[in-house]
Scaffold this motif. Structure first.
Motif, PDB file in Angstrom:
ATOM      1  N   ASN A 111      -1.067  -2.771  12.219  1.00  0.00           N
ATOM      2  CA  ASN A 111       0.340  -3.213  12.782  1.00  0.00           C
ATOM      3  C   ASN A 111       0.390  -3.840  14.041  1.00  0.00           C
ATOM      4  O   ASN A 111      -0.285  -3.169  14.802  1.00  0.00           O
ATOM      5  CB  ASN A 111       1.272  -1.836  12.846  1.00  0.00           C
ATOM      6  CG  ASN A 111       2.719  -2.348  13.207  1.00  0.00           C
ATOM      7  OD1 ASN A 111       3.011  -2.395  14.148  1.00  0.00           O
ATOM      8  ND2 ASN A 111       3.601  -2.593  12.078  1.00  0.00           N
ATOM      9  N   GLY A 119       3.576  -7.906   9.666  1.00  0.00           N
ATOM     10  CA  GLY A 119       2.056  -7.854   9.888  1.00  0.00           C
ATOM     11  C   GLY A 119       1.460  -8.045   8.472  1.00  0.00           C
ATOM     12  O   GLY A 119       0.236  -7.866   8.633  1.00  0.00           O
ATOM     13  N   ARG A 122      -2.242  -9.691   9.186  1.00  0.00           N
ATOM     14  CA  ARG A 122      -3.312  -9.032   9.916  1.00  0.00           C
ATOM     15  C   ARG A 122      -4.704  -9.212   9.333  1.00  0.00           C
ATOM     16  O   ARG A 122      -5.424  -9.142  10.247  1.00  0.00           O
ATOM     17  CB  ARG A 122      -2.713  -7.507  10.271  1.00  0.00           C
ATOM     18  CG  ARG A 122      -1.562  -7.514  11.143  1.00  0.00           C
ATOM     19  CD  ARG A 122      -1.930  -7.891  12.553  1.00  0.00           C
ATOM     20  NE  ARG A 122      -3.247  -7.269  13.107  1.00  0.00           N
ATOM     21  CZ  ARG A 122      -3.786  -7.576  14.312  1.00  0.00           C
ATOM     22  NH1 ARG A 122      -3.728  -8.599  14.672  1.00  0.00           N
ATOM     23  NH2 ARG A 122      -4.773  -6.540  14.593  1.00  0.00           N
ATOM     24  N   ASP A 144       4.143  -5.805   5.739  1.00  0.00           N
ATOM     25  CA  ASP A 144       5.375  -5.918   6.346  1.00  0.00           C
ATOM     26  C   ASP A 144       5.961  -4.795   6.426  1.00  0.00           C
ATOM     27  O   ASP A 144       6.326  -4.130   5.268  1.00  0.00           O
ATOM     28  CB  ASP A 144       6.290  -6.916   5.791  1.00  0.00           C
ATOM     29  CG  ASP A 144       5.790  -8.549   6.111  1.00  0.00           C
ATOM     30  OD1 ASP A 144       5.148  -8.519   6.947  1.00  0.00           O
ATOM     31  OD2 ASP A 144       6.260  -9.411   5.730  1.00  0.00           O
ATOM     32  N   PRO A 145       6.473  -4.099   7.387  1.00  0.00           N
ATOM     33  CA  PRO A 145       7.054  -2.742   7.349  1.00  0.00           C
ATOM     34  C   PRO A 145       8.412  -2.711   6.712  1.00  0.00           C
ATOM     35  O   PRO A 145       8.991  -3.749   6.693  1.00  0.00           O
ATOM     36  CB  PRO A 145       7.395  -2.370   8.796  1.00  0.00           C
ATOM     37  CG  PRO A 145       6.251  -3.271   9.647  1.00  0.00           C
ATOM     38  CD  PRO A 145       6.016  -4.416   8.846  1.00  0.00           C
ATOM     39  N   THR A 205       8.518   4.669   7.434  1.00  0.00           N
ATOM     40  CA  THR A 205       7.597   3.503   7.204  1.00  0.00           C
ATOM     41  C   THR A 205       5.975   4.373   7.304  1.00  0.00           C
ATOM     42  O   THR A 205       5.289   4.102   6.469  1.00  0.00           O
ATOM     43  CB  THR A 205       7.304   2.553   8.355  1.00  0.00           C
ATOM     44  OG1 THR A 205       8.431   1.505   8.295  1.00  0.00           O
ATOM     45  CG2 THR A 205       6.102   1.706   8.421  1.00  0.00           C
ATOM     46  N   GLY A 225      -3.728   0.027  15.599  1.00  0.00           N
ATOM     47  CA  GLY A 225      -1.917  -0.558  15.956  1.00  0.00           C
ATOM     48  C   GLY A 225      -2.114  -0.614  17.337  1.00  0.00           C
ATOM     49  O   GLY A 225      -2.663  -0.271  18.159  1.00  0.00           O
ATOM     50  N   GLY A 229       3.136  -0.175  17.097  1.00  0.00           N
ATOM     51  CA  GLY A 229       2.221   0.106  16.232  1.00  0.00           C
ATOM     52  C   GLY A 229       1.473   1.463  16.694  1.00  0.00           C
ATOM     53  O   GLY A 229       0.995   2.126  15.629  1.00  0.00           O
TER      54      GLY A 229
END
Length: 524
Positions: A111, A119, A122, A144-145, A205, A225, A229
């Motif tokens: 994250n 994200g 990533r 993606d959260p 999340t 993170g 994150g």
């Protein structure tokens, strides 16, 4: 979270946090899919239906312009984990598979920070920056959260003309307007955010990530993170302590001060960063001409602020009053900050000046396939929903806090303590997570970071009793790894490769001889 004067705040936290008992969220051996359970609060669980735990992800190429190894899918998760069989939302996830299947260790989720930041890309970033050994060992997982980007994107119905500015300087004459703005922001989100709004939280999340772990068929997850994150990672570890493997928390926040206390902490570190900038600039007096000592440089800046109070400085059609000048001083980027003051002083004295030196890069990552206000709306949802108890409900308390904060931290004290929409938000559905466990994490922190100051990383280290801390002594800016510093990078890479933490907390010396070290960019 890095932009200092917009709704896209860096990550930080708050004080009054309700303690939760430390209860293992899942048993040591995962139950059958039809009986999978998830933590919902203070020791309570709810069963997840087999249609969720047994779902198969349909991996497809994410984008024809991206490598074919970069695959995307949609994970179905409960909107409300208290009613796991009810409404569902889709979480966008991405993956680049381990390049050496025979040496595969597991999955590495990541994250980039936020809240409110995508994200999904990533894996591409990690595959380009992680050492080969890591890309061989791990399936690199992005997401993606919930509420962000392609994961049921939240919108408050704000328009491009709506004022989304969270970091508002305090003035007695405008405080009532600030209160009205904060109330209107909250009311607009309440009206237009729909049923999803109260469920956009860090805890939910974390639950989504654990459901993803189950669907991927993994017993544990590893995690990288940054900034916000790190809080998400700490909450996951608290809720699912037996599902954590190798966790790297870079530029960590104090997990037990969400969210107002985190925001307010920026002021103290911003003043310290200002002092460091003054020293840096004084050492380069021949270049910038702002003073041969730190005291003279600081005085030059405050004289400029006072001059703008009498008559705003106009530069390339933009008027800079005292608040705008304070906001334009990016002290974590000393060269940019020095050029900014130089050009504004020229303009103030009637000399030719260039606004190019003052401008910061635009947000090139802005998405066109999500609501215009998605970043602002999802940021607000998490910051306010995670811990409503931390935000005073009485506007007068903000006025009092501003006076004290500004007295101690003149650069930004009023900005961070002024009233925010969370003062008028609905109550959180759950208390904030009390982080207190034995997670074997590696916490990586720059010594000088205005957004996640070193004391916050130390607080994360204290909350995670099995962790080790890696401090980049002399390091500035937000986010550390990868840094180009062998000591830092080898320590992180070694832990990801072997799972073995340093025997003790470690300090890596970061050179202060180059501007590049002073201006390290965020991984986002």
């Amino acid at each position: 979270m890095t932009p200092p004067m917009t709704h896209r705040l860096p990550v930080v936290a708050l004080s009054a946090v309700t303690a939760l008992p430390l209860v293992p969220a899942v048993p040591a051996v995962a139950p059958p899919a039809s009986a999978q359970r998830t933590s919902t609060g203070a020791g309570t669980t709810t069963a997840l239906p087999a249609r969720l735990t047994g779902q198969k992800l349909n991996w497809k190429r994410c984008d024809p312009d991206k490598p074919g190894t970069f695959r995307c899918a949609t994970l179905q998760v409960p909107l409300d984990y208290r009613d796991a069989g009810g409404d569902r939302i889709g979480i966008a996830v991405s993956r680049i598979a381990a390049t050496a299947p025979d040496r595969r260790h597991g999955v590495l989720l990541s994250n980039p920070g936020g809240p409110g930041e995508s994200g999904l890309s990533r894996p591409l970033t990690m595959s380009a920056t992680l050492p080969e050994r890591a890309t061989e060992q791990y399936d690199l997982i992005g997401f993606d959260p919930r509420g962000v980007g392609r994961s049921a994107p939240l919108s408050c119905g704000l328009t491009p003309d709506a004022d989304q500015e969270w970091m508002r300087p305090y003035h007695e004459r405008t405080f009532d307007q600030d209160v009205a703005w904060a109330r209107d922001f909250a009311d607009t989100c309440r009206k237009n955010g729909g049923s999803n709004l109260p469920h956009i939280t860090t805890r939910n999340t974390a639950r989504d990530l654990d459901l993803l772990r189950t669907v991927l068929g993994e017993q544990k997850i590893s995690y990288l993170g940054y900034s916000y994150g790190t809080y998400l990672g700490a909450v996951y570890a608290q809720m699912f302590p037996r599902r954590t493997d190798r966790f790297v928390l870079d530029s960590a926040v104090d997990p037990n001060h969400v969210w107002r206390g985190m925001v307010q902490s920026w002021a103290e570190e911003a003043d310290r960063a200002f002092d460091r900038w003054a020293v840096w600039t004084a050492a380069r007096h021949e270049t910038y001409g702002l003073g041969t000592t730190a005291e003279k440089v600081a005085q030059a800046f405050w004289d400029l602020v006072e001059q703008a109070r009498q008559e705003p400085v106009e530069l390339d059609g933009t008027r800079y009053g005292p608040d705008e000048i304070r906001g334009a001083l990016h002290v974590d980027e000393p060269e940019l900050a020095a050029r900014t003051v130089v050009e504004l002083r020229k303009a103030a004295s009637g000399k030719a000046a260039s606004g190019t030196a003052v401008a910061t890069p635009s947000d090139a990552s802005a998405r066109t396939d999500v609501p215009f206000d998605n970043s602002a709306a999802s940021f607000a949802a998490v910051v306010c929903n995670d811990n409503s108890a931390a935000w005073p409900r009485e506007p007068e308390q903000y006025r009092k806090d501003v006076a004290e904060s500004l007295r101690r931290y003149p650069l930004t004290g009023d900005i961070v303590s002024n009233v925010k929409p969370c003062a008028f938000w609905d109550r959180s559905l759950e208390p904030a997570t009390k982080v207190n466990n034995r997670l074997s994490a590696l916490i990586v922190q720059n010594e000088f970071d205005s957004f996640t100051p070193l004391p916050q990383g130390q607080a994360m280290h204290k909350a995670l009793h099995g962790s080790r801390m890696l401090t980049a002594a002399g390091g500035t800016g937000h986010a550390v790894y990868p840094s180009g510093n062998r000591c830092v990078d080898d320590t992180v890479a070694g832990y990801l490769a072997t799972g073995t933490l340093p025997e003790q907390d470690t300090t890596c010396a970061v050179s202060k001889d180059t501007d590049e070290d002073q201006q390290r960019a965020s991984p986002t």
